[in-house]
Design an enzyme around this catalytic site. Structure first.
Site, PDB file in Angstrom:
ATOM      1  N   CYS A  24       0.184   3.616   2.494  1.00  0.00           N
ATOM      2  CA  CYS A  24       0.996   3.248   3.979  1.00  0.00           C
ATOM      3  C   CYS A  24       1.809   3.692   4.049  1.00  0.00           C
ATOM      4  O   CYS A  24       2.943   3.377   5.558  1.00  0.00           O
ATOM      5  CB  CYS A  24       0.268   1.701   3.928  1.00  0.00           C
ATOM      6  SG  CYS A  24      -1.490   0.960   4.258  1.00  0.00           S
TER       7      CYS A  24
ATOM      8  N   CYS B 254       0.760  -0.996   0.058  1.00  0.00           N
ATOM      9  CA  CYS B 254      -0.303   0.284  -0.275  1.00  0.00           C
ATOM     10  C   CYS B 254       1.043   1.037  -0.617  1.00  0.00           C
ATOM     11  O   CYS B 254       1.447   1.664   1.011  1.00  0.00           O
ATOM     12  CB  CYS B 254      -0.779   0.074   1.319  1.00  0.00           C
ATOM     13  SG  CYS B 254      -1.806   1.421   2.098  1.00  0.00           S
TER      14      CYS B 254
END
Length: 149
Positions: A70, A67
């Site tokens: 993230c 991600c």
């Protein structure tokens, strides 16, 4: 007295009010209870911290290595740990490595932040944020949620 879970061995430790908790060490393994860094957890570790920290809030970042947002938020979350400890324990849960734990949290998008106090969820949000935004969101959510003890 408050109860803090050791980030190293997961033992519960009572810390007296009025003393600086940043100096506190685990009674079992002697590790520092607060390091200014988020603690990596699996499902059982998340449960232990969420339910075992009394008098301190718990904030988890649910993330995954693939991600992009993230990964962008990771250093910001680390900086927020330095700002929020010792009043808040910051945890990181890798949703790819521990999908069953992420599923029990009903996370639909990552990065996701979930805040608990005394084992009860009081706020959640999805999406990346900077350290100041994370800290502000946590403080506002804690101010809105009544303490349970």
């Amino acid at each position: 007295m408050r109860q803090i879970v050791c980030p190293a061995c997961r033992a519960a430790n009572r810390t007296p009010e009025g003393r600086d908790p940043r100096d506190a060490r685990c009674g079992k393994c002697r590790a520092h209870l607060f390091t200014g860094q988020p603690v990596e957890v699996d499902g059982p570790g998340l449960d232990r911290h969420r339910n075992g920290n009394l008098g301190a809030a718990v904030l988890v970042d649910v993330w995954a290595p693939w991600c992009g947002p993230c990964r962008t938020m990771a250093p910001q979350f680390e900086a927020a740990a330095a700002q929020l400890e010792p009043g808040v324990r910051l945890l990181k849960l890798d949703a790819e490595a521990h999908p069953e734990a992420a599923a029990t949290l009903r996370v639909s998008g990552i990065p996701a932040l979930i805040l608990w106090r005394d084992g009860r969820e009081i706020a959640r949000r999805a999406g990346a944020s900077d350290a100041a935004g994370i800290s502000r969101w946590v403080r506002e959510a804690l101010a809105r949620a009544p303490a349970t003890h």
